[in-house]
Scaffold this motif. Structure first.
Motif, PDB file in Angstrom:
ATOM      1  N   ARG A   1      -5.802 -13.510  -5.850  1.00 37.74           N
ATOM      2  CA  ARG A   1      -7.209 -13.944  -5.751  1.00 37.74           C
ATOM      3  C   ARG A   1      -7.530 -14.454  -4.351  1.00 37.74           C
ATOM      4  N   ARG A   2      -6.570 -15.109  -3.723  1.00 34.58           N
ATOM      5  CA  ARG A   2      -6.816 -15.632  -2.370  1.00 34.58           C
ATOM      6  C   ARG A   2      -6.871 -14.514  -1.324  1.00 34.58           C
ATOM      7  N   ALA A   3      -6.138 -13.425  -1.565  1.00 30.32           N
ATOM      8  CA  ALA A   3      -6.057 -12.353  -0.564  1.00 30.32           C
ATOM      9  C   ALA A   3      -7.049 -11.223  -0.821  1.00 30.32           C
ATOM     10  N   MET A   4      -7.266 -10.890  -2.091  1.00 23.41           N
ATOM     11  CA  MET A   4      -8.083  -9.725  -2.423  1.00 23.41           C
ATOM     12  C   MET A   4      -9.498 -10.178  -2.802  1.00 23.41           C
ATOM     13  N   THR A   5     -10.237 -10.650  -1.831  1.00 30.42           N
ATOM     14  CA  THR A   5     -11.608 -11.092  -2.049  1.00 30.42           C
ATOM     15  C   THR A   5     -12.568  -9.925  -1.829  1.00 30.42           C
ATOM     16  N   ARG A   6     -13.834 -10.107  -2.212  1.00 26.80           N
ATOM     17  CA  ARG A   6     -14.832  -9.066  -1.953  1.00 26.80           C
ATOM     18  C   ARG A   6     -14.981  -8.822  -0.449  1.00 26.80           C
ATOM     19  N   GLN A   7     -14.896  -9.889   0.324  1.00 28.78           N
ATOM     20  CA  GLN A   7     -15.018  -9.745   1.771  1.00 28.78           C
ATOM     21  C   GLN A   7     -13.845  -8.938   2.339  1.00 28.78           C
ATOM     22  N   ALA A   8     -12.640  -9.207   1.838  1.00 27.43           N
ATOM     23  CA  ALA A   8     -11.470  -8.468   2.305  1.00 27.43           C
ATOM     24  C   ALA A   8     -11.566  -6.994   1.920  1.00 27.43           C
ATOM     25  N   LEU A   9     -12.010  -6.714   0.691  1.00 22.37           N
ATOM     26  CA  LEU A   9     -12.117  -5.323   0.242  1.00 22.37           C
ATOM     27  C   LEU A   9     -13.155  -4.544   1.043  1.00 22.37           C
ATOM     28  N   ALA A  10     -14.209  -5.212   1.461  1.00 22.45           N
ATOM     29  CA  ALA A  10     -15.274  -4.535   2.202  1.00 22.45           C
ATOM     30  C   ALA A  10     -14.773  -3.925   3.505  1.00 22.45           C
ATOM     31  N   ALA A  11     -13.700  -4.472   4.048  1.00 25.85           N
ATOM     32  CA  ALA A  11     -13.181  -3.988   5.326  1.00 25.85           C
ATOM     33  C   ALA A  11     -12.057  -2.960   5.156  1.00 25.85           C
ATOM     34  N   ARG A  12     -11.711  -2.638   3.921  1.00 21.62           N
ATOM     35  CA  ARG A  12     -10.580  -1.745   3.690  1.00 21.62           C
ATOM     36  C   ARG A  12     -11.037  -0.313   3.398  1.00 21.62           C
ATOM     37  N   PRO A  13     -10.172   0.685   3.702  1.00 25.17           N
ATOM     38  CA  PRO A  13     -10.504   2.082   3.381  1.00 25.17           C
ATOM     39  C   PRO A  13     -10.673   2.264   1.876  1.00 25.17           C
ATOM     40  N   ARG A  14     -11.533   3.198   1.488  1.00 20.71           N
ATOM     41  CA  ARG A  14     -11.800   3.430   0.067  1.00 20.71           C
ATOM     42  C   ARG A  14     -10.773   4.395  -0.518  1.00 20.71           C
ATOM     43  N   THR A  15      -9.553   3.893  -0.649  1.00 17.08           N
ATOM     44  CA  THR A  15      -8.476   4.611  -1.335  1.00 17.08           C
ATOM     45  C   THR A  15      -7.839   3.621  -2.306  1.00 17.08           C
ATOM     46  N   LEU A  16      -6.934   4.100  -3.128  1.00 14.55           N
ATOM     47  CA  LEU A  16      -6.300   3.175  -4.071  1.00 14.55           C
ATOM     48  C   LEU A  16      -5.485   2.096  -3.368  1.00 14.55           C
ATOM     49  N   TRP A  17      -5.089   2.328  -2.111  1.00 16.75           N
ATOM     50  CA  TRP A  17      -4.281   1.342  -1.396  1.00 16.75           C
ATOM     51  C   TRP A  17      -5.083   0.098  -1.017  1.00 16.75           C
ATOM     52  N   ARG A  18      -6.417   0.117  -1.192  1.00 16.64           N
ATOM     53  CA  ARG A  18      -7.204  -1.081  -0.925  1.00 16.64           C
ATOM     54  C   ARG A  18      -6.800  -2.229  -1.870  1.00 16.64           C
ATOM     55  N   TYR A  19      -6.146  -1.876  -2.970  1.00 13.80           N
ATOM     56  CA  TYR A  19      -5.710  -2.874  -3.946  1.00 13.80           C
ATOM     57  C   TYR A  19      -4.199  -3.120  -3.849  1.00 13.80           C
ATOM     58  N   HIS A  20      -3.658  -3.074  -2.659  1.00 16.87           N
ATOM     59  CA  HIS A  20      -2.198  -3.104  -2.518  1.00 16.87           C
ATOM     60  C   HIS A  20      -1.581  -4.373  -3.096  1.00 16.87           C
ATOM     61  N   GLU A  21      -2.332  -5.468  -3.166  1.00 18.03           N
ATOM     62  CA  GLU A  21      -1.770  -6.687  -3.752  1.00 18.03           C
ATOM     63  C   GLU A  21      -1.454  -6.515  -5.237  1.00 18.03           C
ATOM     64  N   LEU A  22      -2.117  -5.558  -5.877  1.00 20.31           N
ATOM     65  CA  LEU A  22      -1.928  -5.321  -7.310  1.00 20.31           C
ATOM     66  C   LEU A  22      -1.132  -4.043  -7.577  1.00 20.31           C
ATOM     67  N   LEU A  23      -0.351  -3.612  -6.591  1.00 21.76           N
ATOM     68  CA  LEU A  23       0.471  -2.422  -6.763  1.00 21.76           C
ATOM     69  C   LEU A  23       1.934  -2.758  -6.446  1.00 21.76           C
ATOM     70  N   PRO A  24       2.869  -2.185  -7.201  1.00 24.60           N
ATOM     71  CA  PRO A  24       4.295  -2.514  -7.017  1.00 24.60           C
ATOM     72  C   PRO A  24       4.942  -1.684  -5.913  1.00 24.60           C
ATOM     73  N   VAL A  25       4.388  -1.764  -4.724  1.00 21.20           N
ATOM     74  CA  VAL A  25       4.928  -1.000  -3.598  1.00 21.20           C
ATOM     75  C   VAL A  25       5.248  -1.960  -2.455  1.00 21.20           C
ATOM     76  N   PRO A  26       6.293  -1.673  -1.702  1.00 22.59           N
ATOM     77  CA  PRO A  26       6.652  -2.554  -0.587  1.00 22.59           C
ATOM     78  C   PRO A  26       5.600  -2.495   0.514  1.00 22.59           C
ATOM     79  N   LYS A  27       5.308  -3.611   1.093  1.00 23.34           N
ATOM     80  CA  LYS A  27       4.324  -3.668   2.167  1.00 23.34           C
ATOM     81  C   LYS A  27       4.835  -2.905   3.380  1.00 23.34           C
ATOM     82  N   GLY A  28       3.993  -2.023   3.909  1.00 26.74           N
ATOM     83  CA  GLY A  28       4.371  -1.265   5.091  1.00 26.74           C
ATOM     84  C   GLY A  28       5.288  -0.093   4.814  1.00 26.74           C
ATOM     85  N   GLY A  29       5.564   0.208   3.529  1.00 20.44           N
ATOM     86  CA  GLY A  29       6.436   1.321   3.212  1.00 20.44           C
ATOM     87  C   GLY A  29       5.764   2.671   3.460  1.00 20.44           C
TER      88      GLY A  29
END
Length: 347
Positions: free
Chosen positions: A49-77
């Motif tokens: 909740r602290r990282a994935m705010t509406r403001q943060a999402l607005a600056a991210r590309p419109r792909t599924l990776w915009r929700y990376h905090e809610l995905l079980p993938v290593p950061k930067g992989g």
């Protein structure tokens, strides 16, 4: 396979059959229950909740990776070269009038790289396989999941083995071959094809993309629910309707909606409506009769949901019951009619 890089926001995995909780197992079922023990991935939602705010999402590309905090993938992989997700919700007043509802929105998953919703799960699966340094990825499919996996694997140069039942449509098999996959056509049902793939993955230590036993794949599918919630906001639909085969997509979308509600992106939750073909309706019968799943026959022209033994049935039934939703069966004639009307009225 080597152990995957850590995913810090994943807090636990819980078996939907025995309730056992663990910090490990992002790529397979419960070690105690086997394939029946599908795992559910849990996250530290306070940190999300602290990282994935509406403001943060607005600056991210419109792909599924915009929700990376809610995905079980290593950061930067490393990830597949193409990026699914960000598909539009399209309103169709003519189709709504035909269906007898006030408003109808279509989630246009044909915009994904291989024109399939399954690209979401395959992108996460191949990313997990890369993190684990897998040599080969494999799955069983009636077509769409196989094509999406073959495309994602080809984009990173990873060998791919696909098991398809003998009734798989020729155009879908052709797509697999074009992507360079090794295709094994099985003389049997989808369920027999799935079992053969399971045994091959276990024997050869291939990365198993089958969403019914790999909890990370359902996490990819839930991004559709995350997108519906983000786009709709306060205008949450009353119902979200999803066609159902193994139950993974239905359960995944519900999970995405639940997480977005917990993160306060939507004020309430919709009800889930699962549709199965009349000739392949084990989840419908289990829901209506209030019991566990009993596998049944499967025969329908809708090859993608021609499944007599849904493997993710516990999560699917829970999604319908917890949301106050339902399962219904539709005939092949109704499916054909809906295809014609969706094309004619909604383009």
């Amino acid at each position: 396979m080597a152990r995957a890089t850590s995913t810090p926001l994943v807090t636990a995995l819980t078996c939907v059959r025995c309730g056992r909780r663990s910090r490990h197992g992002l790529d397979g079922p419960c070690p105690r229950c086997g394939p029946e023990g599908v795992l559910d991935v849990e996250y530290d939602l306070a940190r999300v909740r602290r990282a994935m705010t509406r403001q943060a999402l607005a600056a991210r590309p419109r792909t599924l990776w915009r929700y990376h905090e809610l995905l079980p993938v290593p950061k930067g992989g490393r990830r597949p070269a193409w990026e699914p997700g960000g598909t539009p919700l399209v309103a169709s007043p003519p189709l709504a009038r035909w269906a007898g509802v006030r408003r109808l929105l279509l989630k246009d998953e044909g915009r994904n790289p291989t024109a399939s919703f399954k690209d979401r799960a395959s992108a996460v699966g191949v990313t997990r396989a890369l993190a684990r340094r897998a040599r080969v990825v494999a799955c069983a499919s009636t077509g769409n999941a196989a094509t999406s996996l073959a495309g994602a694997a080809a984009s990173v140069g990873m060998p791919c083995v696909i098991f398809v039942p003998e009734f798989a449509p020729e155009p879908k098999v052709a797509q697999l071959l074009i992507f360079g996959a090794r295709v094994l056509r099985v003389k049997g049902t989808y369920d027999e094809t799935w079992e053969l793939c399971q045994r091959a993955c276990d024997r050869h230590r291939w990365y198993n993309r089958n969403a019914a036993v790999n909890p990370s794949l359902v996490e990819g599918k839930k991004t559709c629910g995350l997108e519906i919630a983000e786009e709709c906001g306060a205008e949450v639909p009353d119902w979200v309707a999803v066609s159902v085969g193994d139950g993974c997509t239905f359960a995944g979308i519900w999970k995405g909606l639940r997480e977005m509600h917990a993160l306060r992106f939507i004020p309430r939750l919709p009800r889930m409506l699962g549709e199965q073909a009349e000739g392949a309706r084990p989840l419908v019968d289990a829901f209506v009769e209030g019991r566990d799943l009993v596998p049944g026959p499967a025969e329908t022209l809708a090859d993608s949901i021609c499944v007599g033994h849904p493997r993710n049935w516990r999560k699917a039934l829970a999604a319908a019951r917890d949301s106050g939703g339902a399962f219904i069966a539709v005939s092949d004639d109704q499916i054909l009619e809906a295809m014609r009307e969706a094309g004619r009225r909604a383009g």
